[in-house]
Design an enzyme around this catalytic site. Structure first.
Site, PDB file in Angstrom:
ATOM      1  N   CYS A 144      93.391 -73.063 100.515  1.00  0.00           N
ATOM      2  CA  CYS A 144      94.124 -73.975  99.637  1.00  0.00           C
ATOM      3  C   CYS A 144      93.226 -75.056  99.055  1.00  0.00           C
ATOM      4  CB  CYS A 144      95.278 -74.614 100.397  1.00  0.00           C
ATOM      5  SG  CYS A 144      96.524 -73.426 100.834  1.00  0.00           S
ATOM      6  N   HIS A 145      92.554 -75.785  99.911  1.00  0.00           N
ATOM      7  CA  HIS A 145      91.751 -76.901  99.420  1.00  0.00           C
ATOM      8  C   HIS A 145      90.340 -76.890  99.976  1.00  0.00           C
ATOM      9  CE1 HIS A 145      96.043 -78.005  99.385  1.00  0.00           C
ATOM     10  NE2 HIS A 145      95.747 -78.253  98.135  1.00  0.00           N
ATOM     11  N   GLY A 146      89.942 -75.737 100.535  1.00  0.00           N
ATOM     12  CA  GLY A 146      88.552 -75.545 100.909  1.00  0.00           C
ATOM     13  C   GLY A 146      88.073 -76.249 102.163  1.00  0.00           C
TER      14      GLY A 146
ATOM     15  N   TYR B 295      98.320 -82.609  91.059  1.00  0.00           N
ATOM     16  CA  TYR B 295      97.725 -81.809  92.140  1.00  0.00           C
ATOM     17  C   TYR B 295      96.199 -81.937  92.107  1.00  0.00           C
ATOM     18  CZ  TYR B 295      97.337 -77.750  95.258  1.00  0.00           C
ATOM     19  OH  TYR B 295      97.084 -76.900  96.301  1.00  0.00           O
ATOM     20  N   ARG B 299      93.746 -83.337  95.118  1.00  0.00           N
ATOM     21  CA  ARG B 299      92.631 -82.590  95.684  1.00  0.00           C
ATOM     22  C   ARG B 299      91.294 -83.283  95.486  1.00  0.00           C
ATOM     23  NH1 ARG B 299      92.795 -76.387  93.925  1.00  0.00           N
ATOM     24  NH2 ARG B 299      92.112 -77.329  91.975  1.00  0.00           N
TER      25      ARG B 299
END
Lengths: 180, 419
Positions: A144-146, B295, B299
């Site tokens: 998902c976000h590494g 989003y 992130r």
């Protein structure tokens, strides 16, 4: 201001008593509203049927060395990994200063059962399930976000703040574990 | 606009009603006679388009709820049942699903128009704040609606987004359990999301009522940004803007119809045709396109800031990106409303729009790629710099162009010179 309020209200013992009644009535009202609101909010909390599944027993004898399975505990996925000697040594060789959330490999396993790594499978970032045996550190990689975890499930790289969470568990025998 | 009512009851029955509930008088004042600046361009039709979309979503949503089952074992199949078995269900479901995208497209244009023409400036601050509140309500409603089909994307969107609350120190975890009704997203979560997804549109409708009330007190802003000076500057709302808005709604329905009839799934993700599985995360979790800019901001914060860890940091920036909008009326110090008269602002504004589109694109890219990662950080920085640095400072240093004395003046003058 002072002249206005003194003309608007009659000064005297009446004022104090009336103010007290206002405050007391208001306070009772707030408590009443709170008493009604709480059950309406509390019904949102996990119910009895969810809490009833809070502990499980799991048989480890079918998991070969190097293998990993995902089981369900309290609705959450849990990784059970039978680590190889090489993986354990790789995890032990990491100096604590390299870690974002410093924990030794021993702290993440039970004495005498170092080959078993049992962790809640949700990435500590936003809860995706990392993919096993992948990523730079041979542990888990979250797509998902590494976020990258090592062979002890410790966070090494990426946005996750913590190591994969250990559920409360104990070994009932060498092959039977109780989670929860 | 404070103005005298011109309504005269036409007959005895109207007079009888007017003395008891002056609803006809109210309708005439606000839906027919309401004085509207005569220079509004097509960017001003998106308010009506949004009202139309809210109606479409409520009507199709109520119908879908008649066939949908909010249970983890049945929800996924019930959506397929709607698409295959229910009479006309294929179209009704597609209107509702793609309607969400069209709704967000319209709201972004509506907000971008306000940011360019300075429509949030005094005396329209409350109007703007209600608008931002509506946007937040829309985001919440759309998120909960997306969970209902109970596909893989639904499930993991619910997991990831509710986890955002878990980042809050101390109270995060109890709140998370309270919200989910369990230790993970499960049947209890699906049920409450269905209940709230049904409720929120009516709250939105109520806030829209306040939004329009707050609009009708000062009246519309306009492309020139000069207040209405006399009734020479205005035309009645009906038929001038009812017809213009209707035309815009019809044009808007052309791409809408294209999506519904020819590409109902093009804006979605194939993974959502796999039933939710709490044991497997899809390889690439990507939210719906309309959440991508935020989003990307979430992130972008993958580093610790002082004592704040990266997870909480991401959440703070994510929430901050929405919260900063509430303060825009006070952050923008320029006295000139319309961007058309602000030569320097125009460039920063154009960059802001490009930056926002870039964030949308970046939100869908691979998080581990170092180039995209760096770009996301730069774009996130500019998003906040625009609101917190550019808008406050520009008002002090920029020399605006001369404003026309009234709305009519430039129109009448150019009309005269044409002859």
């Amino acid at each position: 201001m002072a002249t206005q309020s003194s003309t608007a209200h009659q000064e005297g013992p009446e004022t104090g008593r009336r103010d007290f009644l206002y405050v007391a009535a208001g306070a009772v009202g707030v408590v009443g509203v709170g008493a009604v609101a709480w059950p309406l909010i509390n019904q949102l909390n996990p119910d009895a049927s969810v809490l009833a599944l809070a502990s499980i027993e799991f048989d480890l004898s079918n998991i070969a060395e190097g293998e990993s399975v995902t089981i369900k505990w309290r609705g959450l996925p849990v990784f059970v990994r039978h680590r190889t000697q090489a993986e354990i040594e790789a995890a032990r060789a990491v100096p604590l200063s390299d870690l974002k959330d410093p924990e030794t490999d021993e702290q993440r396993t039970k004495p005498g059962h170092e080959q078993w790594l049992i962790m809640i499978a949700n990435c500590t970032h936003l809860g995706c399930i990392p993919v096993g045996e992948s990523g730079e550190f041979g542990g888990w990689f979250c797509p998902c976000h590494g976020s990258d975890y090592d062979t002890a499930g410790r966070i090494r790289k990426g946005p996750a703040p913590k190591n994969l969470v250990l559920p409360p568990y104990e070994f009932l025998s060498d092959t039977l574990v109780k989670i929860g | 606009m404070a103005h005298e009512s011109s309504y005269v009851p036409g007959n005895a029955i109207e007079k009888w009603i007017d003395d008891r509930l002056p609803i006809i008088r109210w309708s005439k004042e606000h839906l027919i006679d309401y004085p509207t600046p005569k220079n509004l361009n097509y960017w001003w039709t998106f308010g009506a388009i949004l009202a139309f979309m809210l109606g479409v979503q409520i009507v199709t949503g109520i119908v879908l709820a008649m066939h949908y089952t909010p249970h983890v074992d049945l929800a996924f199949d019930s959506v397929e049942h709607i698409r295959r078995d229910v009479n006309g269900g294929r179209i009704i479901q597609a209107v509702h699903a793609t309607g969400a995208s069209m709704f967000f497209f319209a709201v972004y244009i509506h907000m971008a128009r306000n940011l360019f023409y300075g429509s949030y400036k005094a005396p329209r601050e409350i109007l703007w704040i209600l608008g931002v509140l509506l946007f937040v309500l829309m985001v919440t409603t759309a998120f909960m609606g997306y969970v209902l089909p109970w596909g893989q994307m639904s499930f993991w969107a619910a997991t990831v987004i509710t986890n955002i609350l878990g980042a809050v120190p101390v109270v995060g975890e109890p709140i998370l359990q309270l919200l989910r009704g369990g230790f993970a997203v499960d049947n209890a979560t699906l049920n409450r999301f269905f209940s709230l997804h049904y409720l929120l549109p009516f709250i939105i409708a109520a806030v829209v009522g306040l939004h329009i009330w707050a609009l009708h007190v000062p009246g519309n802003n306009n492309p020139v940004g000069v207040e209405v000076k006399s009734n020479r500057d205005t035309v009645p709302f009906h038929p001038y803007y009812t017809m213009k808005d209707l035309f815009a709604v019809i044009v808007f329905c052309i791409p809408f119809a294209y999506f519904v009839y020819f590409a109902p799934d093009i804006l979605g993700h194939p993974d959502n045709y796999i039933m939710a599985d709490s044991q497997v995360t899809p390889a690439h979790i990507v939210p719906e396109w309309y959440f991508l800019p935020f989003y990307a901001i979430l992130r972008a914060i993958d580093f610790n800031i002082l004592f704040i860890d990266s997870k909480l940091g991401g959440v703070i920036f994510f929430a901050g990106a929405l919260l900063v909008l509430f303060f825009v009326p006070w952050l923008d110090t320029s006295k000139v409303r319309s961007g058309a008269f602000r030569p320097v602002f125009k460039w920063f504004y154009a960059l802001f729009i490009i930056n926002f589109i870039l964030l949308t694109w970046l939100g869908a890219q691979d998080a581990a790629n170092p180039v995209y990662n760096a770009m996301a950080k730069i774009c996130t920085a500019y998003y906040f710099v625009y609101f917190l640095v550019v808008l406050p400072l520009l008002g002090r240093f920029e020399v605006p162009k001369a404003l026309p004395p009234s709305i009519s003046e430039p129109v009448l003058k150019s009309g005269a010179s044409a002859h």
